[in-house]
Motif scaffolding. Structure first.
Motif, PDB file in Angstrom:
ATOM      1  N   ASP A  23       0.860  -1.182   0.000  1.00  0.00           N
ATOM      2  CA  ASP A  23       0.000   0.000   0.000  1.00  0.00           C
ATOM      3  C   ASP A  23       0.895   1.230   0.000  1.00  0.00           C
ATOM      4  O   ASP A  23       1.652   1.454   0.930  1.00  0.00           O
ATOM      5  CB  ASP A  23      -0.895  -0.023   1.239  1.00  0.00           C
ATOM      6  N   GLU A  24       0.813   2.002  -1.067  1.00  0.00           N
ATOM      7  CA  GLU A  24       1.602   3.228  -1.189  1.00  0.00           C
ATOM      8  C   GLU A  24       0.638   4.405  -1.276  1.00  0.00           C
ATOM      9  O   GLU A  24       0.038   4.644  -2.324  1.00  0.00           O
ATOM     10  CB  GLU A  24       2.500   3.170  -2.423  1.00  0.00           C
ATOM     11  N   ASP A  25       0.462   5.086  -0.150  1.00  0.00           N
ATOM     12  CA  ASP A  25      -0.420   6.250  -0.088  1.00  0.00           C
ATOM     13  C   ASP A  25      -1.830   5.931  -0.550  1.00  0.00           C
ATOM     14  O   ASP A  25      -2.440   6.669  -1.326  1.00  0.00           O
ATOM     15  CB  ASP A  25       0.160   7.418  -0.902  1.00  0.00           C
ATOM     16  N   GLY A  26      -2.351   4.779  -0.089  1.00  0.00           N
ATOM     17  CA  GLY A  26      -3.722   4.403  -0.408  1.00  0.00           C
ATOM     18  C   GLY A  26      -3.902   3.740  -1.756  1.00  0.00           C
ATOM     19  O   GLY A  26      -5.013   3.392  -2.139  1.00  0.00           O
ATOM     20  N   GLU A  27      -2.819   3.551  -2.496  1.00  0.00           N
ATOM     21  CA  GLU A  27      -2.881   2.884  -3.792  1.00  0.00           C
ATOM     22  C   GLU A  27      -2.101   1.575  -3.735  1.00  0.00           C
ATOM     23  O   GLU A  27      -1.064   1.494  -3.070  1.00  0.00           O
ATOM     24  CB  GLU A  27      -2.289   3.763  -4.887  1.00  0.00           C
ATOM     25  N   VAL A  28      -2.603   0.574  -4.434  1.00  0.00           N
ATOM     26  CA  VAL A  28      -1.921  -0.712  -4.488  1.00  0.00           C
ATOM     27  C   VAL A  28      -0.730  -0.591  -5.439  1.00  0.00           C
ATOM     28  O   VAL A  28      -0.901  -0.304  -6.621  1.00  0.00           O
ATOM     29  CB  VAL A  28      -2.877  -1.823  -4.949  1.00  0.00           C
ATOM     30  N   GLY A  29       0.457  -0.823  -4.905  1.00  0.00           N
ATOM     31  CA  GLY A  29       1.670  -0.767  -5.713  1.00  0.00           C
ATOM     32  C   GLY A  29       2.075  -2.121  -6.250  1.00  0.00           C
ATOM     33  O   GLY A  29       2.587  -2.247  -7.356  1.00  0.00           O
ATOM     34  N   ALA A  30       1.829  -3.177  -5.446  1.00  0.00           N
ATOM     35  CA  ALA A  30       2.196  -4.534  -5.846  1.00  0.00           C
ATOM     36  C   ALA A  30       1.399  -5.523  -4.996  1.00  0.00           C
ATOM     37  O   ALA A  30       0.866  -5.165  -3.945  1.00  0.00           O
ATOM     38  CB  ALA A  30       3.693  -4.767  -5.661  1.00  0.00           C
ATOM     39  N   VAL A  31       1.358  -6.757  -5.479  1.00  0.00           N
ATOM     40  CA  VAL A  31       0.649  -7.836  -4.781  1.00  0.00           C
ATOM     41  C   VAL A  31       1.548  -9.063  -4.794  1.00  0.00           C
ATOM     42  O   VAL A  31       2.220  -9.344  -5.799  1.00  0.00           O
ATOM     43  CB  VAL A  31      -0.692  -8.171  -5.487  1.00  0.00           C
ATOM     44  N   VAL A  32       1.548  -9.818  -3.689  1.00  0.00           N
ATOM     45  CA  VAL A  32       2.253 -11.095  -3.631  1.00  0.00           C
ATOM     46  C   VAL A  32       1.360 -12.100  -2.902  1.00  0.00           C
ATOM     47  O   VAL A  32       0.743 -11.771  -1.888  1.00  0.00           O
ATOM     48  CB  VAL A  32       3.652 -10.975  -2.957  1.00  0.00           C
ATOM     49  N   CYS A  33       1.276 -13.296  -3.450  1.00  0.00           N
ATOM     50  CA  CYS A  33       0.529 -14.371  -2.807  1.00  0.00           C
ATOM     51  C   CYS A  33       1.542 -15.285  -2.124  1.00  0.00           C
ATOM     52  O   CYS A  33       2.571 -15.631  -2.722  1.00  0.00           O
ATOM     53  CB  CYS A  33      -0.297 -15.138  -3.824  1.00  0.00           C
ATOM     54  N   THR A  34       1.239 -15.641  -0.889  1.00  0.00           N
ATOM     55  CA  THR A  34       2.185 -16.404  -0.078  1.00  0.00           C
ATOM     56  C   THR A  34       1.522 -17.612   0.560  1.00  0.00           C
ATOM     57  O   THR A  34       0.292 -17.672   0.677  1.00  0.00           O
ATOM     58  CB  THR A  34       2.787 -15.537   1.045  1.00  0.00           C
ATOM     59  N   ALA A  35       2.355 -18.530   0.996  1.00  0.00           N
ATOM     60  CA  ALA A  35       1.886 -19.685   1.758  1.00  0.00           C
ATOM     61  C   ALA A  35       2.979 -20.081   2.734  1.00  0.00           C
ATOM     62  O   ALA A  35       4.162 -20.098   2.382  1.00  0.00           O
ATOM     63  CB  ALA A  35       1.561 -20.851   0.831  1.00  0.00           C
ATOM     64  N   LEU A  36       2.575 -20.375   3.951  1.00  0.00           N
ATOM     65  CA  LEU A  36       3.471 -21.014   4.908  1.00  0.00           C
ATOM     66  C   LEU A  36       3.402 -22.506   4.619  1.00  0.00           C
ATOM     67  O   LEU A  36       2.307 -23.063   4.472  1.00  0.00           O
ATOM     68  CB  LEU A  36       3.031 -20.729   6.342  1.00  0.00           C
ATOM     69  N   VAL A  37       4.557 -23.132   4.528  1.00  0.00           N
ATOM     70  CA  VAL A  37       4.605 -24.554   4.185  1.00  0.00           C
ATOM     71  C   VAL A  37       5.566 -25.298   5.096  1.00  0.00           C
ATOM     72  O   VAL A  37       6.423 -24.692   5.748  1.00  0.00           O
ATOM     73  CB  VAL A  37       5.013 -24.766   2.703  1.00  0.00           C
ATOM     74  N   SER A  38       5.423 -26.617   5.096  1.00  0.00           N
ATOM     75  CA  SER A  38       6.297 -27.475   5.899  1.00  0.00           C
ATOM     76  C   SER A  38       7.544 -27.906   5.131  1.00  0.00           C
ATOM     77  O   SER A  38       8.534 -28.298   5.732  1.00  0.00           O
ATOM     78  CB  SER A  38       5.515 -28.707   6.359  1.00  0.00           C
ATOM     79  N   GLN A  39       7.473 -27.871   3.800  1.00  0.00           N
ATOM     80  CA  GLN A  39       8.640 -28.158   2.960  1.00  0.00           C
ATOM     81  C   GLN A  39       8.504 -27.403   1.647  1.00  0.00           C
ATOM     82  O   GLN A  39       7.413 -27.012   1.270  1.00  0.00           O
ATOM     83  CB  GLN A  39       8.831 -29.648   2.732  1.00  0.00           C
ATOM     84  N   VAL A  40       9.616 -27.209   0.965  1.00  0.00           N
ATOM     85  CA  VAL A  40       9.627 -26.399  -0.250  1.00  0.00           C
ATOM     86  C   VAL A  40       8.928 -27.153  -1.388  1.00  0.00           C
ATOM     87  O   VAL A  40       9.348 -28.264  -1.745  1.00  0.00           O
ATOM     88  CB  VAL A  40      11.070 -26.025  -0.655  1.00  0.00           C
ATOM     89  N   PRO A  41       7.888 -26.551  -1.963  1.00  0.00           N
ATOM     90  CA  PRO A  41       7.174 -27.197  -3.073  1.00  0.00           C
ATOM     91  C   PRO A  41       7.889 -26.983  -4.397  1.00  0.00           C
ATOM     92  O   PRO A  41       8.609 -26.000  -4.584  1.00  0.00           O
ATOM     93  CB  PRO A  41       5.823 -26.472  -3.072  1.00  0.00           C
ATOM     94  N   THR A  42       7.676 -27.903  -5.320  1.00  0.00           N
ATOM     95  CA  THR A  42       8.237 -27.775  -6.665  1.00  0.00           C
ATOM     96  C   THR A  42       7.153 -27.512  -7.707  1.00  0.00           C
ATOM     97  O   THR A  42       7.465 -27.298  -8.876  1.00  0.00           O
ATOM     98  CB  THR A  42       9.020 -29.036  -7.065  1.00  0.00           C
ATOM     99  N   ASN A  43       5.877 -27.548  -7.275  1.00  0.00           N
ATOM    100  CA  ASN A  43       4.764 -27.283  -8.193  1.00  0.00           C
ATOM    101  C   ASN A  43       3.550 -26.828  -7.380  1.00  0.00           C
ATOM    102  O   ASN A  43       3.577 -26.860  -6.138  1.00  0.00           O
ATOM    103  CB  ASN A  43       4.443 -28.517  -9.043  1.00  0.00           C
TER     104      ASN A  43
END
Length: 141
Positions: A38-58
């Motif tokens: 959030d940059e001064d009330g405007e969306v500058g970027a978006v990232v989707c995340t997940a907490l995981v137990s091991q690193v996924p490959t797909n």
């Protein structure tokens, strides 16, 4: 400032250039989140995340390993609306991963030159080249 996406911003995922096929509802819950720069009330970027137990490959593994008690933070799609905002959101996500005591910050990136250049130029190193993705890891030290 980074924050969790608001319900009235669900339309933003339609602009996801990497994984537009993943529905809004599947991106939330069970350790999964959508974060907005959030940059001064405007969306500058978006990232989707997940907490995981091991690193996924797909994607299948991403959702299989997702867990609210996972200690690895996966950034599986990122896009920006302003120049430099992608870098900012990744750096803020890194700071957040450190604050939350995550053991790693890793991407589930598409196998494109643009994605590789983006992550390498932002300080990540490639830790795995998979059939349908690459994993880049950001240093949390």
């Amino acid at each position: 400032m980074i924050r969790t996406i608001r319900n009235n911003e669900a339309h933003l995922i339609n602009e996801d250039p990497v994984r537009p096929h993943i529905p809004f509802e599947k991106r939330l819950g069970n350790g999964r989140n959508i974060v907005v720069l959030d940059e001064d009330g405007e969306v500058g970027a978006v990232v989707c995340t997940a907490l995981v137990s091991q690193v996924p490959t797909n994607e299948e593994e991403l959702f299989k390993y997702a867990s609210p008690i996972g200690d690895i933070l996966i950034a599986y799609t990122v896009w920006s609306y302003k120049k430099g905002a992608g870098r900012k959101i990744i750096n803020k996500l890194r700071d957040s991963a450190i604050e939350e005591n995550c053991s790693k910050l890793v991407t589930l990136s598409p196998k494109t030159e643009m994605a590789e250049r983006f992550h390498i130029s932002n300080g990540a190193r490639c830790i795995s080249r998979n059939e349908s993705s690459n994993n880049f890891e950001y240093d949390l030290a």
